[in-house]
Design a protein around this motif. Structure first.
Motif, PDB file in Angstrom:
ATOM      1  N   LYS A 224      -0.803  -6.318 -11.679  1.00 21.26           N
ATOM      2  CA  LYS A 224       0.167  -6.195 -10.886  1.00 21.26           C
ATOM      3  C   LYS A 224       0.768  -7.575 -11.068  1.00 21.26           C
ATOM      4  CE  LYS A 224      -3.825  -6.335  -7.171  1.00 21.26           C
ATOM      5  NZ  LYS A 224      -4.678  -6.842  -6.112  1.00 21.26           N
TER       6      LYS A 224
ATOM      7  N   GLY B  46      -3.292   2.028  -3.359  1.00 22.62           N
ATOM      8  CA  GLY B  46      -4.253   1.666  -2.332  1.00 22.62           C
ATOM      9  C   GLY B  46      -3.761  -0.533  -1.344  1.00 22.62           C
ATOM     10  N   GLU B  47      -4.565  -0.176  -0.406  1.00 22.27           N
ATOM     11  CA  GLU B  47      -4.318  -1.800   0.004  1.00 22.27           C
ATOM     12  C   GLU B  47      -4.606  -3.090  -1.116  1.00 22.27           C
ATOM     13  OE1 GLU B  47      -3.820  -3.720   3.959  1.00 22.27           O
ATOM     14  OE2 GLU B  47      -4.494  -1.610   3.548  1.00 22.27           O
ATOM     15  N   GLU B  48      -3.296  -3.844  -0.946  1.00 18.71           N
ATOM     16  CA  GLU B  48      -2.985  -4.807  -1.706  1.00 18.71           C
ATOM     17  C   GLU B  48      -2.848  -4.480  -3.253  1.00 18.71           C
ATOM     18  OE1 GLU B  48      -5.190  -7.816  -0.953  1.00 18.71           O
ATOM     19  OE2 GLU B  48      -4.772  -8.200   1.764  1.00 18.71           O
ATOM     20  N   GLY B  49      -2.661  -3.263  -3.298  1.00 16.37           N
ATOM     21  CA  GLY B  49      -2.910  -2.594  -5.177  1.00 16.37           C
ATOM     22  C   GLY B  49      -4.233  -3.108  -5.360  1.00 16.37           C
ATOM     23  N   ASN B  50      -5.005  -2.566  -4.727  1.00 13.97           N
ATOM     24  CA  ASN B  50      -6.805  -2.486  -5.314  1.00 13.97           C
ATOM     25  C   ASN B  50      -6.932  -1.719  -6.253  1.00 13.97           C
ATOM     26  OD1 ASN B  50      -6.972  -0.077  -3.648  1.00 13.97           O
ATOM     27  ND2 ASN B  50      -8.012  -1.646  -1.379  1.00 13.97           N
ATOM     28  N   THR B  51      -6.206  -0.733  -6.320  1.00 15.09           N
ATOM     29  CA  THR B  51      -6.276   0.034  -7.279  1.00 15.09           C
ATOM     30  C   THR B  51      -6.133  -0.113  -8.917  1.00 15.09           C
ATOM     31  OG1 THR B  51      -4.450   1.165  -7.328  1.00 15.09           O
ATOM     32  CG2 THR B  51      -6.172   1.756  -6.052  1.00 15.09           C
TER      33      THR B  51
ATOM     34  N   ALA C 212       1.018  -0.599  -0.579  1.00 14.44           N
ATOM     35  CA  ALA C 212      -0.070  -0.132  -0.092  1.00 14.44           C
ATOM     36  C   ALA C 212       0.698   1.086  -0.277  1.00 14.44           C
ATOM     37  CB  ALA C 212      -0.931   0.245   1.089  1.00 14.44           C
ATOM     38  N   ASP C 213       1.106   1.119  -1.307  1.00 13.87           N
ATOM     39  CA  ASP C 213       2.415   2.555  -1.302  1.00 13.87           C
ATOM     40  C   ASP C 213       2.137   2.989  -2.422  1.00 13.87           C
ATOM     41  OD1 ASP C 213       4.581   4.131  -0.859  1.00 13.87           O
ATOM     42  OD2 ASP C 213       5.661   2.680   0.709  1.00 13.87           O
TER      43      ASP C 213
ATOM     44  N   ILE D 244      -0.233   6.328  -5.136  1.00 12.05           N
ATOM     45  CA  ILE D 244      -0.192   5.328  -4.077  1.00 12.05           C
ATOM     46  C   ILE D 244      -1.602   4.459  -4.423  1.00 12.05           C
ATOM     47  CG2 ILE D 244      -1.422   4.651  -1.797  1.00 12.05           C
ATOM     48  CD1 ILE D 244       0.997   6.512  -1.565  1.00 12.05           C
TER      49      ILE D 244
ATOM     50  N   ASN E 171       7.147   0.456  -4.378  1.00 10.20           N
ATOM     51  CA  ASN E 171       6.698  -1.079  -5.302  1.00 10.20           C
ATOM     52  C   ASN E 171       7.940  -1.469  -6.297  1.00 10.20           C
ATOM     53  OD1 ASN E 171       4.095  -2.544  -4.320  1.00 10.20           O
ATOM     54  ND2 ASN E 171       3.731  -0.846  -4.241  1.00 10.20           N
TER      55      ASN E 171
END
Length: 580
Positions: free
Chosen positions: A483, A472-477, A429-430, A470, A435
């Motif tokens: 991914k 989001g959590e676990e790359g949810n965007t 989440a960065d 950013i 990443n």
């Protein structure tokens, strides 16, 4: 006593964490003793005032003023010293807990991968958060409170014996009674406290499981079952806590207050009996005051024993993690120059003396070659990938990288040499930048070049903050395909000698698959590529294909050669052609 002997190694180890701050601890103890002394001297001044001024009905203005000012000053000093000793102890506690949490996290990070196969994540989280918070109370509450209480008891007893030793002896009878109560309390509370910590960790683990699996729970309408499960765990935790509270309610303050009351009655009785030498009224006042003050530190000691035991139980859990076996690597720090792999007579099972997952595997993989592992679920493909990554110890056979046994290679060299892209990549989440670099020093220009190679350039460019957007959590965007492309970008930033793709194209669409194939074409020119694939269309260009079944190599050759054999691989390939 047996409990103390059992707990002493853990308590000693927890206390040793304070050594780096010993100078501040000494200062905190000096302030604590000074504050306690100031508190105890107050009743002696009042006793002197009663005996020498009030009882004689002689008013001395200057002496009375000095006594009152001295009494007020002692109270102010007591507040001052106690305030600053509290601040110092709390500062030390926070720093110690930071160090302890770092040690716990470092141990968790260095645990063998197979430990996470059997150990619930919630248990580890509970140790890092809840258990360390309980131990924090040892440093900021238990140690200063016990020290202050013991200091007060010693000073009060000294003052009592100085005033009237007969009555002081009566007061000392309370101490062995308190020790007996503490021993009984410790005997019954220890197993209850262990249960409380266990149930709390279990609740954390179940919450973690529920949150991670929320989609499945709601999809299959399992909310009620999981709600009932959490309720049962909470009830067990509640019951254990209530047992401790009942034990506290009986053995601590009420019983100690009763003992203090009996001692006070003994004072009054002895005061009545001592007809030949009746103590002065001021001394009786001082003794009654001291008894009240003696009662409080004794109660505090007994109450702190409960927190002390909780801290020791938490310490047991934390040190079990800190002392647990770490992931083992070799000491060879020589650079791996090529991506050559030799697997010799490799037999493996996750648990010793259990059924083998891999049986007598022998493969020679030249440097910069493209090799594929295929087979049905449970054939051993991913296990082989994990062994190539060095995640599990090898007991039978060996894997060689550049002629070096994998078990002899250091952690740094191994992670520099061989990397893996998994089916479900972990996205932090960065930012995009963080990443991809993962702490490695890489310029933005290099990152943009890598993003062009993995076809993420236009996506990142379109985002408001570009590389620093950013995710989001676990790359949810991001989509599943994006991914995967991002995880491949990480690999390009590291430039390994060997790259493993563990079913990396299983969950993506055909268009993204083509992008990944295009990316892999550029990677193959300088990296040994090992692909574990369900989609056989992605490996038709492999230099050779290893077909696994039930942990054994059943076929080996090129795509064309294996089709000509019309064996195991041919059936799998033709089945997929018909399916798609």
């Amino acid at each position: 006593m047996n409990h103390f002997i059992e707990f002493w190694p853990i308590l000693k180890r927890l206390i040793e964490y304070t050594i780096p701050w010993k100078k501040k601890i000494i200062l905190a103890f000096f302030l604590l003793i000074s504050g306690s002394t100031a508190e105890v001297l107050g009743p002696i001044l009042i006793s002197y005032f009663i005996n020498n001024i009030l009882s004689k009905h002689e008013f001395h203005f200057q002496l009375t003023l000095v006594i009152l000012i001295s009494f007020v000053m002692l109270q102010i000093l007591a507040v001052f010293f106690n305030y600053f000793q509290s601040i110092y102890f709390n500062k030390i506690a926070v720093r110690v807990i930071n160090k302890l949490r770092n040690d716990v996290m470092n141990s968790a990070i260095k645990q063998p991968i197979f430990e996470f196969d059997v150990q619930p994540v919630g248990q580890i989280i509970s140790k890092v958060t809840n258990d360390t918070e309980v131990i924090k109370e040892l440093y900021d509450t238990v140690i200063p409170t016990l020290s202050r209480s013991i200091t007060l008891i010693i000073i009060i007893l000294f003052a009592m014996f100085s005033l009237e030793w007969h009555m002081a002896i009566i007061a000392t009878f309370i101490i062995p009674l308190v020790i007996i109560i503490m021993s009984i309390y410790q005997h019954y509370s220890t197993p209850l406290l262990r249960n409380v910590r266990y149930y709390l960790a279990d609740i954390n683990n179940k919450f973690n499981e529920i949150i991670n699996g929320m989609n499945v729970i709601q999809q299959f309408r399992q909310e009620h079952r999981f709600e009932k499960n959490i309720k049962n765990s909470s009830q067990l935790h509640y019951s254990a806590r209530m047992k401790i509270l009942k034990l506290d309610g009986f053995l601590l303050r009420p019983l100690l207050s009763l003992i203090s009351s009996l001692v006070l009655c003994s004072f009054i009785f002895s005061f009545s009996c001592l007809t030949h030498k009746i103590p002065e009224i001021g001394i009786l006042y001082a003794f009654i005051t001291y008894l009240g003050r003696l009662n409080e530190p004794l109660i505090s000691i007994t109450i702190q024993q409960s927190i002390l035991q909780q801290a020791i139980v938490a310490g047991e859990r934390i040190f079990s993690l800190i002392d647990s076996k770490k992931q083992e690597y070799g000491k060879n720090k020589k650079k791996i120059k090529t991506g050559k792999i030799n697997i010799k007579n490799l037999t493996f099972s996750y648990i010793k003396n259990q059924k083998n997952i891999l049986n007598n595997i022998n493969i020679d993989i030249p440097s910069k070659s493209f090799v594929a592992f295929v087979g049905h679920t449970g054939s051993g493909k991913s296990t082989l990938a994990n062994l190539l990554m060095g995640h599990y110890p090898i007991y039978n056979g060996q894997i060689y990288l550049d002629e070096y046994p994998i078990s002899s290679i250091s952690h740094d060299i191994l992670r520099e040499t061989i990397l893996i892209v998994q089916q479900d990549p972990i996205i932090l989440a960065d930012t995009f930048f963080s990443n991809i670099t993962l702490g490695k020093k890489i310029s933005e220009d290099e990152i943009w070049k890598i993003l062009k190679i993995v076809n993420l350039f236009s996506l990142v460019k379109s985002m408001p903050k570009g590389l620093y957007s950013i995710l989001g959590e676990e790359g949810n965007t991001l989509s599943a395909g994006q991914k995967q492309l991002l995880s491949i970008a990480r690999i390009l930033a590291k430039n390994p000698k060997i790259l493993i793709l563990d079913e990396a194209t299983a969950n993506i669409d055909s268009e993204t698959e083509k992008l990944i194939q295009k990316t892999l074409t550029s990677i193959k020119q300088k990296t040994t590529l090992i692909v574990i694939a369900h989609r056989l269309s992605t490996i038709v260009d492999a230099d050779f294909i290893v077909v696994l079944d039930k942990g054994k190599i059943v076929e080996l050759g090129t795509h064309k050669k294996l089709l000509e054999i019309k064996g195991y691989y041919s059936k799998m390939y033709n089945f997929q052609l018909c399916k798609y």
